[in-house]
Design an enzyme around this catalytic site. Structure first.
Site, PDB file in Angstrom:
ATOM      1  N   GLY A  44       0.527  -4.632  -7.861  1.00  0.00           N
ATOM      2  CA  GLY A  44       1.055  -4.670  -6.661  1.00  0.00           C
ATOM      3  C   GLY A  44      -0.110  -4.814  -5.469  1.00  0.00           C
ATOM      4  O   GLY A  44      -1.513  -5.083  -5.867  1.00  0.00           O
ATOM      5  N   PHE A  45       0.224  -4.819  -4.269  1.00  0.00           N
ATOM      6  CA  PHE A  45      -0.723  -4.722  -3.259  1.00  0.00           C
ATOM      7  C   PHE A  45      -1.755  -3.679  -3.183  1.00  0.00           C
ATOM      8  O   PHE A  45      -3.107  -4.178  -3.096  1.00  0.00           O
ATOM      9  CB  PHE A  45      -0.003  -4.374  -1.688  1.00  0.00           C
ATOM     10  CG  PHE A  45       0.914  -5.622  -1.500  1.00  0.00           C
ATOM     11  CD1 PHE A  45       0.548  -6.734  -0.857  1.00  0.00           C
ATOM     12  CD2 PHE A  45       2.272  -5.373  -1.718  1.00  0.00           C
ATOM     13  CE1 PHE A  45       1.566  -7.446  -0.565  1.00  0.00           C
ATOM     14  CE2 PHE A  45       3.289  -6.234  -1.214  1.00  0.00           C
ATOM     15  CZ  PHE A  45       2.884  -7.165  -0.823  1.00  0.00           C
ATOM     16  N   GLU A  55      17.409  -6.968   6.868  1.00  0.00           N
ATOM     17  CA  GLU A  55      17.135  -8.321   6.675  1.00  0.00           C
ATOM     18  C   GLU A  55      18.189  -8.816   5.578  1.00  0.00           C
ATOM     19  O   GLU A  55      18.567  -9.924   5.722  1.00  0.00           O
ATOM     20  CB  GLU A  55      15.743  -8.523   5.982  1.00  0.00           C
ATOM     21  CG  GLU A  55      14.820  -8.212   6.939  1.00  0.00           C
ATOM     22  CD  GLU A  55      13.311  -8.144   6.342  1.00  0.00           C
ATOM     23  OE1 GLU A  55      12.279  -7.958   7.225  1.00  0.00           O
ATOM     24  OE2 GLU A  55      13.225  -7.834   5.037  1.00  0.00           O
ATOM     25  N   ASP A  97       2.893   3.321  -3.022  1.00  0.00           N
ATOM     26  CA  ASP A  97       4.218   3.827  -3.052  1.00  0.00           C
ATOM     27  C   ASP A  97       4.251   5.230  -3.950  1.00  0.00           C
ATOM     28  O   ASP A  97       5.144   6.256  -3.739  1.00  0.00           O
ATOM     29  CB  ASP A  97       5.302   3.210  -3.787  1.00  0.00           C
ATOM     30  CG  ASP A  97       5.616   1.916  -2.550  1.00  0.00           C
ATOM     31  OD1 ASP A  97       5.083   1.992  -1.581  1.00  0.00           O
ATOM     32  OD2 ASP A  97       6.427   0.962  -3.099  1.00  0.00           O
ATOM     33  N   ALA A 151       3.609  -1.974   2.219  1.00  0.00           N
ATOM     34  CA  ALA A 151       2.229  -2.703   1.669  1.00  0.00           C
ATOM     35  C   ALA A 151       0.975  -2.132   2.477  1.00  0.00           C
ATOM     36  O   ALA A 151      -0.011  -1.879   1.791  1.00  0.00           O
ATOM     37  CB  ALA A 151       2.423  -4.239   2.147  1.00  0.00           C
ATOM     38  N   GLN A 152       1.142  -1.876   3.727  1.00  0.00           N
ATOM     39  CA  GLN A 152      -0.245  -1.622   4.388  1.00  0.00           C
ATOM     40  C   GLN A 152      -0.652  -0.472   3.746  1.00  0.00           C
ATOM     41  O   GLN A 152      -2.006  -0.286   3.859  1.00  0.00           O
ATOM     42  CB  GLN A 152      -0.093  -1.595   5.904  1.00  0.00           C
ATOM     43  CG  GLN A 152      -0.141  -3.092   6.576  1.00  0.00           C
ATOM     44  CD  GLN A 152      -1.523  -3.595   6.307  1.00  0.00           C
ATOM     45  OE1 GLN A 152      -2.562  -2.965   6.336  1.00  0.00           O
ATOM     46  NE2 GLN A 152      -1.548  -5.069   6.054  1.00  0.00           N
TER      47      GLN A 152
END
Length: 436
Positions: free
Chosen positions: A19-20, A176, A306, A324-325
């Protein structure tokens, strides 16, 4: 079968998760005298912030996924293997996987998160989560199938049950999703399914707290609520979901909604690995780490993103947000600390720089907060698009998504409304596939 990792005299840094956090950690070790081994159950990096657009027929799945081998093709000190991690024997520095064991000098868990149903087994068995690419694609299949099957019905109440879409969770994902489904109702239903009265499709957004987007300001929260209501979303605040049997949503107020589709985005939890001490694993599945992302009680095992719970920052007493950041910044900081530790230097504690938050609500509608600036409407929507385009991996993905958005803006079209038979049989098969 084995992992077949080349032998090396350099320290071996094993990263679990592409992931990120994982990919940014690996990238920043590109020129380091180490062997980087990246493990992931999939062979691609997934851009999760746009998953909801795949699930609502806005984007094709391959436009938000990028092969991990493509990312690291030129990184000579990295080896990638597609493998499922099953456990850890920390006293031996051994990581266990489904295809063999691997010795490590440094081990980093960047395994991300999964949907959190907060122990409600009935809801977990019948609701739909959205944390993986296969879930998003199968949600799209299922949703389009509800439209198609509604054409075969004559009873308005039966049609309503099929076309009542309930989103749970008023964070960015829920907002969203609700906005995207409202646009399906506004732009797609009248064109593709003209014989179905538009008022038979309803979009609900249910939030247990007193307002939407709790991490944003009150002003932004109110603007978001107004925008969703203008799109026709039925927002229900200070309301929880007690039960869901696949057909009826029972709310904490006693009210019931007939719906075949409950999309759950009310929370996420960490995915810890077997073999870690239970006293460092929190009820939400996250792992306790110190200021350096090191697991408490370990010398060479870390967690980022996470899965990691760092509670020493007074700004975030319950831990950093699972965004993500945080993962990106922790990956970069840990790469530097590994090199400092190898050279006998003092490591630097992690300090999160909050770059702001944003969420899109629909066409020309978004909210954003960064550097003390609050934006909404069309300007925030443009900023949201630019940030997400820049964050996508691969020029092709950026180009495909940009063209898709540009085309949709002027045509109001969603071109991926197709049903893939194998994935669209029914929601039970969807859940069974994801669970396996």
């Amino acid at each position: 079968m084995s992992l077949n990792i080349p032998e090396t005299k350099n320290p071996r840094v094993v990263i679990v998760g592409g992931g990120f956090g994982g990919i940014n950690l690996a990238k920043h070790l590109k020129h380091a005298p180490v062997q980087v081994v990246l493990l992931d159950r999939n062979n691609y990096h997934l851009f999760q912030p746009l998953l909801y657009q795949v699930s609502t027929a806005g984007l094709e799945p391959d436009s938000i996924a990028f092969p991990l081998r493509g990312i690291f093709r030129k990184q000579k000190n990295l080896v990638f293997r597609m493998a499922e991690v099953t456990g850890i024997r920390a006293e031996e520095n051994i990581l266990e996987t489904g295809i063999g064991e691997l010795h490590y000098d440094y081990l980093i868990f960047a395994t991300g998160s999964n949907t959190n149903f907060f122990g409600n087994k009935t809801i977990e068995a019948n609701a739909i989560g959205m944390k993986s690419l296969i879930e998003a694609v199968q949600i799209r299949n299922y949703v389009v199938k509800q439209f198609e099957e509604s054409l075969l019905l004559t009873d308005p109440e039966q049609i309503k049950a099929k076309l009542n879409f309930v989103m749970v969770g008023g964070g960015p994902t829920g907002v969203e999703l609700a906005g995207a489904f409202a646009e399906l109702r506004k732009y797609i239903l009248p064109k593709d399914y003209a014989s179905i009265p538009q008022n038979l499709m309803n979009v609900y957004l249910i939030e247990a707290g007193p307002r939407l987007l709790a991490s944003f300001s009150e002003q932004t929260s109110q603007k978001t609520l107004k925008s969703l209501e203008e799109l026709g979303v039925r927002v229900m605040l200070s309301t929880g979901v007690k039960e869901y049997d696949g057909k009826t949503v029972t709310l904490s107020t006693g009210e019931q909604i007939q719906s075949h589709s409950l999309l759950w985005s009310a929370g996420v939890k960490g995915v810890p690995v077997h073999g870690l001490p239970q006293d460092i694993i929190l009820p939400n599945g996250r792992i306790l780490v110190d200021d350096f992302n090191k697991l408490k009680g370990f010398k060479n095992v870390y967690a980022i993103g996470d899965i990691a719970q760092m509670t020493n920052d007074p700004r975030f007493p319950k831990g950093y947000p699972m965004v993500a950041q945080v993962a990106i910044q922790q990956g970069v900081n840990l790469a530097k600390n590994i090199l400092l530790e190898m050279n006998g230097k003092v490591e630097k504690p992690f300090h999160y720089k909050d770059l702001g938050s944003m969420a899109t609500i629909g066409r020309n509608r978004a909210v954003a907060e960064f550097a003390g600036i609050k934006m909404s409407g069309f300007p925030a929507w443009v900023v949201w698009m630019i940030v997400h385009l820049m964050s996508l991996l691969g020029f092709r993905n950026k180009l495909v998504v940009f063209i898709n958005w540009f085309y949709r803006y002027f045509t109001f079209e969603r071109g991926t409304r197709i049903i893939i038979k194998r994935g669209a049989a029914n929601i039970v098969k969807l859940r069974q596939t994801v669970a396996s």
